[in-house]
Write an enzyme that holds these catalytic residues in place. Sequence first.
Site, PDB file in Angstrom:
ATOM      1  N   LEU A 237       0.864  -1.178   0.000  1.00 30.58           N
ATOM      2  CA  LEU A 237       0.000   0.000   0.000  1.00 30.58           C
ATOM      3  C   LEU A 237       0.901   1.229   0.000  1.00 30.58           C
ATOM      4  CD1 LEU A 237      -2.561  -0.956   2.809  1.00 30.58           C
ATOM      5  CD2 LEU A 237      -2.908  -1.125   0.338  1.00 30.58           C
ATOM      6  N   ASP A 238       0.441   2.292  -0.649  1.00 30.87           N
ATOM      7  CA  ASP A 238       1.192   3.540  -0.579  1.00 30.87           C
ATOM      8  C   ASP A 238       1.338   3.990   0.869  1.00 30.87           C
ATOM      9  OD1 ASP A 238       1.685   3.829  -3.244  1.00 30.87           O
ATOM     10  OD2 ASP A 238       0.182   5.380  -3.585  1.00 30.87           O
ATOM     11  N   LYS A 239       2.336   4.809   1.099  1.00 31.90           N
ATOM     12  CA  LYS A 239       2.598   5.316   2.446  1.00 31.90           C
ATOM     13  C   LYS A 239       1.341   5.882   3.100  1.00 31.90           C
ATOM     14  CE  LYS A 239       5.206   8.968   4.823  1.00 31.90           C
ATOM     15  NZ  LYS A 239       6.200  10.056   4.661  1.00 31.90           N
TER      16      LYS A 239
END
Length: 347
Positions: free
Chosen positions: A173-175
């Site tokens: 997942l993105d940050k």
Amino acid sequence: MVADLPQGGDGRVAGVPAEPGDDLLADESEALADDAGSEQRHMLVAAQQHAARLDKALVDLVPEFSRSYLQQLLAQGLVSINGKPVLKASARVKAGDQLVLEMRPTLQSQAFRPEPMAIDVVYEDAHLLVVNKPAGLVVHPAPGNWSGTLLNGLLARDEKASLVPRAGIVHRLDKDTSGLMVVARDRSTMDALVALIAERKVKRQYLAMAHGAWTGPKSRSVNAPIGRDPRNRLRMAVVDLALHAGKSARTDVLWLDGVDQGCWVQCTLHTGRTHQIRVHMASLRHPLVGDSLYGGVPLGSMQRQALHAYRLAFVHPVTGKALEFHAPVPEDMRQALSSWGLGYNAP
């Protein structure tokens, strides 16, 4: 590389051994670790290297390192010829010159270290974990984030994690995206999970807040290829495959609730391209709240992209048991929804 692996919605795949479109690991040309220990290498310039550029001679003498890494050492004054530091890669060497190279570890080489941290584990058995990742936590070390990642925390949590590639991370997942991820605890389980993801047998659904009043049918299927934005290489975009490189991408979007300012939607992934949900929602003229990269703006406490991986379902690759997990809507998203007068219902 395992092609077409779906992954964490708006993030990137950690396939085997790399993700589509991006290498998991940058090369050793990344920044040097100034506070780490170093090693000195003493070398003699041979006749066949006479009059060669210094950086070329170094590549010949220490072929295990890249030219870009060696050029960084030069720029930091860590190479000397006959006792005198030399900063220019273009300097010429002579046969018989004594070279001393001070080699320092790179930040990347130190990235895979255990770092204790609190990890919200929602399920665990001998073969895998399911974790609820908070917004703000980077999943895997990369330039700009060589430490403090979920991978570092997994290495600290379980000594066996070091025996599995990427500590068992099979998707990301993105940050600034929150929510559920599955992590393998051994290599055979990791390979099986990667295969399930590749076969579209891991079901992942997201909740998102988006700008703009929803019109038309409550359910839409966005089937639009995604590639690097030709006008801005930091972004992804819906592209014409006849003109630009890209890959097919499909997201199903279901309207759940809304007001004039925006809408509350469920997004179901069928592929897992970089920033897929964010790009597809922007293409519908409903950029995610807080997603400045794709046209969104913050809303109260919602300063990040308003995207949460709330549901994860798959058949356990070892036991064959059907598993399904749900992660509650994070507080910042709840507060933002309340400001619109909406609840945080999910199907």
